[in-house]
Design a protein around this motif. Structure first.
Motif, short mmCIF file in Angstrom:
data_model
loop_
_atom_site.label_atom_id
_atom_site.label_comp_id
_atom_site.label_asym_id
_atom_site.label_seq_id
_atom_site.Cartn_x
_atom_site.Cartn_y
_atom_site.Cartn_z
N TYR A 234 0.83 -1.20 0.00
CA TYR A 234 0.00 0.00 0.00
C TYR A 234 0.87 1.26 0.00
O TYR A 234 0.58 2.23 -0.70
N ILE A 235 1.95 1.25 0.78
CA ILE A 235 2.84 2.41 0.84
C ILE A 235 3.43 2.71 -0.54
O ILE A 235 3.44 3.85 -1.00
N ARG A 236 3.91 1.67 -1.20
CA ARG A 236 4.50 1.89 -2.53
C ARG A 236 3.45 2.33 -3.54
O ARG A 236 3.72 3.14 -4.42
N ARG A 237 2.25 1.77 -3.41
CA ARG A 237 1.20 2.03 -4.40
C ARG A 237 0.62 3.44 -4.26
O ARG A 237 0.34 4.11 -5.25
N TYR A 238 0.44 3.90 -3.02
CA TYR A 238 -0.26 5.16 -2.80
C TYR A 238 0.62 6.27 -2.24
O TYR A 238 0.26 7.44 -2.33
N LEU A 239 1.75 5.92 -1.64
CA LEU A 239 2.58 6.94 -1.01
C LEU A 239 3.95 7.10 -1.64
O LEU A 239 4.61 8.11 -1.42
N GLY A 240 4.41 6.12 -2.37
CA GLY A 240 5.71 6.22 -3.02
C GLY A 240 6.79 5.47 -2.28
O GLY A 240 6.58 4.92 -1.20
N ASP A 241 7.97 5.45 -2.86
CA ASP A 241 9.11 4.77 -2.25
C ASP A 241 9.64 5.61 -1.09
O ASP A 241 10.07 6.75 -1.28
N PRO A 266 -6.43 12.08 9.87
CA PRO A 266 -6.11 12.50 8.51
C PRO A 266 -5.65 11.32 7.65
O PRO A 266 -5.19 10.30 8.17
N LYS A 267 -5.75 11.49 6.37
CA LYS A 267 -5.27 10.46 5.45
C LYS A 267 -3.76 10.39 5.48
O LYS A 267 -3.08 11.37 5.81
N ASP A 268 -3.23 9.22 5.13
CA ASP A 268 -1.79 9.02 5.18
C ASP A 268 -1.05 10.01 4.28
O ASP A 268 0.03 10.49 4.62
N GLN A 269 -1.62 10.31 3.11
CA GLN A 269 -0.99 11.26 2.21
C GLN A 269 -0.87 12.64 2.88
O GLN A 269 0.12 13.35 2.70
N CYS A 369 -5.57 14.99 -6.77
CA CYS A 369 -4.38 14.15 -6.60
C CYS A 369 -4.78 12.71 -6.25
O CYS A 369 -4.18 11.75 -6.75
N GLU A 370 -5.76 12.56 -5.38
CA GLU A 370 -6.23 11.23 -5.02
C GLU A 370 -6.82 10.52 -6.24
O GLU A 370 -6.57 9.33 -6.45
N GLU A 371 -7.60 11.23 -7.02
CA GLU A 371 -8.19 10.63 -8.22
C GLU A 371 -7.11 10.21 -9.21
O GLU A 371 -7.16 9.10 -9.76
N ASN A 372 -6.12 11.06 -9.45
CA ASN A 372 -5.06 10.73 -10.40
C ASN A 372 -4.18 9.59 -9.89
O ASN A 372 -3.63 8.82 -10.69
N VAL A 375 -6.09 6.66 -11.00
CA VAL A 375 -6.14 6.53 -12.47
C VAL A 375 -4.80 6.07 -13.03
O VAL A 375 -4.74 5.16 -13.87
N PHE A 376 -3.71 6.66 -12.57
CA PHE A 376 -2.40 6.38 -13.15
C PHE A 376 -1.67 5.24 -12.44
O PHE A 376 -0.63 4.79 -12.91
N GLY A 377 -2.20 4.78 -11.32
CA GLY A 377 -1.59 3.64 -10.65
C GLY A 377 -0.25 3.92 -9.98
O GLY A 377 0.53 3.01 -9.77
N ARG A 378 0.00 5.18 -9.65
CA ARG A 378 1.23 5.54 -8.94
C ARG A 378 0.94 6.74 -8.05
O ARG A 378 -0.02 7.49 -8.30
N PRO A 379 1.74 6.95 -7.02
CA PRO A 379 1.46 8.05 -6.09
C PRO A 379 1.59 9.41 -6.76
O PRO A 379 2.60 9.71 -7.37
N ILE A 380 0.57 10.23 -6.62
CA ILE A 380 0.58 11.61 -7.09
C ILE A 380 0.11 12.47 -5.93
O ILE A 380 -1.05 12.41 -5.54
N SER A 381 1.02 13.21 -5.35
CA SER A 381 0.72 13.94 -4.11
C SER A 381 0.72 15.45 -4.27
O SER A 381 0.44 16.17 -3.31
N CYS A 382 1.03 15.95 -5.45
CA CYS A 382 1.10 17.40 -5.64
C CYS A 382 0.63 17.75 -7.04
O CYS A 382 0.42 16.87 -7.88
N TRP A 383 0.48 19.03 -7.30
CA TRP A 383 0.01 19.46 -8.61
C TRP A 383 0.97 20.48 -9.21
O TRP A 383 1.89 20.98 -8.57
#
Length: 688
Positions: A234-241, A266-269, A369-372, A375-383
């Motif tokens: 889950y960490i790698r999938r949603y939060l990154g390495d 709060p959410k982990d992100q 960011c959560e939606e993307n 959609v993209f299958g990798r952590p996206i935490s900023c814009w």
């Protein structure tokens, strides 16, 4: 200083018995872990029914340390004592590891647990924690700590690879299923314990099909409840390495919030952003996060997107909006600042309206960011933000507008850290040499039309989504702006009355509590069996909290109320309801037992009589401050002026309710989590 590390929960999608069969193959040594030189069993016992086996080993480790350090320490290998407790009945393995070498200088403790997954009995969870306390190490304490951290990170990675390697080895040998342990029918005679599980005891399960394996691979743990744990996938999938230390900080801060934060955490992100903003310093990140959580609660920011409606003025003249995403999948926000009448917007909306607009943009950015990420299958935490400065002139440097912009930036920086991934500034004046090198790594400034050149905008945004106003082919649904009509301007009095509303005009009201000057709030009850509920947090010092009842209506204090010795008390501005001439037990009575609160309290009281109820908060002096002899008058008066003898609270009236069942506060509470924040709050509600 004790360093603590905790790994995320690793989930093996294999039964516990099969994982144990793979685990025992690492002993006495494994070629997969070269630093693990050898091990020997020094003691082994089991329960009478054979359900529990305790194995103690002495392990030899060839630590990767500089040769000089080894020579100074006088050792080539380190020895550790490992104690494994395998419970076949409960399907658990608990591992404890302590260092034998240098135990008087360094204390290393590691705890690992293999357990059955709480939601799938055919899966196995692994969790690992460690602590390191270096008291002295020949003057190489920092080097030893770095080496230990490196070894810990390596063991986490190697441990997973090792289990997976031996699982494949078992599968190649035809071992894909091992039955659960069952108690013997008759008492078993004493016998020796078989170390490895023999292949004859394993068999291929008929239910272990490829379809089941695929179904298990698609399943995943979705954290969110207070009792769940973080899974490494889950960490790698949603939060990154993340490094092991970063993972440990995230898990520890998350657990702290679960223990202290009453309500939705709060959410982990969100937590991770605050950790990154403070370079994963736990104490600083925790204080930073708690301040923001208090602010979000105070101003109901969590509900902003659902409750706030953008005025038509913003829809017509605010030249900004979301527009697809950049090449990395980050949401893209476009702001045509040069076309925006900032002076007109400030004069027509006020600072409050613009601030809420910016907050709604940031909240929408978090959601995108959560939606993307999904959609993209990798952590996206900023814009990414693209700012077009064409048309920028002195009108944009209007002083009140600059002041409003600086305040908005301050609020955003304090509550939305690490959310802006890249800033693209187009058609800017030639001011880029004024920007330092570190800022330029995130800010990309293009003057004139050079953004169309190679190495420009197309490196970050696909050609097909470049907006039409930048000579692209994509239609951009963003208002063109224009000058705001002066007929829409507000008067100076209107703007002044709304200034700083977001800080003061909320559901909470603020008050200060000074030593010797309590803060009191009056609640009038006309019928018995009404309900008073309260909720408050304390950020500094301790407070006494009481509830009193009086049949007499308190008279408001006079403005010229004097403190002791005829000198105005700093707390005289407080709303004190209890007359100093009243006698407890005659003029008024206590209806709730007095509480000494360090962090806060929530509760309710069912009234027995009509009349006046007084909620009182008093500053509580710690025992360390008391003395056997009476202090001098000058010392007392001087002490009233210092900040250590002051508290601040905020209280909130929720409105009338119809039953005790509905009197529980519905808004989120921070309780102890906000003890680190810069504010504290209190709420009181009345129902009939």
């Amino acid at each position: 200083m004790v360093q603590e590390y905790q790994s995320p929960v690793r989930v093996y999608k294999h039964p516990f018995e099969l994982i144990m069969a793979a685990y025992v193959r690492r002993f006495p040594k494994s070629p997969l872990i070269p630093v693990f030189v050898d091990s020997e069993i020094v003691n082994e016992t089991q329960s009478k029914d054979g359900s529990t086996v305790v194995t103690e080993r002495r392990c030899m480790i060839d630590i990767e340390a500089p040769r000089l350090l080894k020579r100074i320490a006088g050792v080539d290998y380190l020895y550790f004592l490992q104690k494994n407790t395998l419970n076949h009945r409960d399907r658990t393995l608990h591992i404890e590891v302590r260092n034998e070498t240098f135990s008087n200088r360094v204390i290393v403790y590691e705890s690992c647990n293999y357990t059955v997954h709480p939601e799938n009995e055919d899966w196995t969870c692994f969790e690992q924690t460690a602590s390191l306390d270096i008291k002295s190490f020949f003057g190489f304490e920092n080097s030893a700590e770095k080496i230990a951290m490196k070894q810990y990170a390596s063991s986490i990675k190697k441990g997973k690879e090792m289990i997976e390697y031996y699982l494949r080895e078992l599968e190649d040998e035809g071992v894909t299923y091992i039955p659960h342990w069952t108690p013997p029918v008759a008492p078993a005679a004493p016998r020796s314990i078989a170390r490895p599980i023999p292949e004859s005891s394993a068999q291929t399960g008929p239910d272990s099909t490829d379809a089941d394996a695929d179904a298990g691979a698609d399943a995943e743990i979705v954290p969110g409840s207070p009792d769940d744990k973080l899974d490494a996938d889950y960490i790698r999938r949603y939060l990154g390495d993340l490094t092991p230390l970063q993972e440990s900080c995230l898990i520890r801060l998350r657990q702290w919030l679960q223990e202290t934060h009453k309500g939705k955490i709060p959410k982990d992100q969100h937590v991770l952003r605050f950790l990154r903003a403070r370079d994963f310093n736990m104490d600083k990140a925790r204080e930073f996060l708690c301040q923001s959580l208090t602010w979000r609660k105070q101003h109901q920011v969590d509900f902003l997107l659902d409750t706030w409606e953008r005025p038509q003025l913003l829809q017509d003249y605010y030249t900004g909006g979301w527009h697809h995403h950049d090449r990395e999948g980050r949401p893209l926000y476009i702001l045509r600042l040069g076309q925006m009448d900032t002076k007109g917007l400030v004069r027509a909306l006020g600072e409050e309206g613009l601030l809420r607009q910016v907050l709604s943009i940031n909240e929408e950015g978090l959601r995108r960011c959560e939606e993307n990420t999904r959609v993209f299958g990798r952590p996206i935490s900023c814009w990414t933000c693209l700012v077009d400065l064409e048309g920028l002139n002195m009108r944009h440097l209007w002083r009140p507008g600059v002041k409003a912009l600086l305040r908005i930036i301050e609020v955003v920086e304090a509550n939305y850290p690490e959310t802006l991934g890249r800033l693209l500034i187009l058609r800017a004046p030639r001011v880029s040499p004024l920007i330092d090198e570190n800022t330029r790594k995130k800010f990309l400034v293009y003057a004139g039309n050079d953004y169309k050149d190679p190495g420009g905008l197309v490196d970050y945004i696909d050609n097909e989504i470049i907006p039409d106003f930048l000579r692209g082919d994509c239609m951009c649904d963003i208002p063109e702006g224009g000058v705001v009509p002066k007929s829409l301007y507000r008067t100076a009095e209107e703007l002044e009355s709304e200034e700083n509303r977001l800080l003061t005009d909320s559901i909470y009201k603020c008050a200060s509590i000074f030593k010797g000057a309590p803060y009191e709030m009056l609640i009038e009850i006309t019928e018995a069996s009404s309900v008073i509920t309260w909720d408050f947090d304390v950020c500094k010092g301790d407070v006494h909290f009481n509830i009193y009842h009086s049949k007499r209506v308190p008279q408001p204090p006079k403005k010229d109320t004097l403190g002791a010795h005829g000198i105005t008390s700093p707390g005289a501005v407080n709303a004190q309801m209890i007359d100093r001439n009243w006698v407890l037990g005659q003029d008024y009575s206590m209806v709730e037992k007095a509480l000494i609160c360090k962090e806060g309290e929530s509760g309710s009281h069912v009234t027995r009589w009509p009349g006046c109820y007084i909620l009182q908060w008093r500053f509580h002096s710690s025992p360390a401050c008391s003395a056997s002899s009476l202090p001098r008058v000058d010392d007392v008066l001087a002490s009233l002026q210092v900040s250590s003898h002051k508290c601040k609270i905020m209280y909130y009236t929720e409105g009338s309710m119809t039953s005790l069942q509905s009197s529980h506060s519905g808004f989120s509470q921070l309780s102890a989590a906000t003890t680190s924040s810069s504010q504290s709050h209190a709420s009181s509600t009345v129902s009939r």
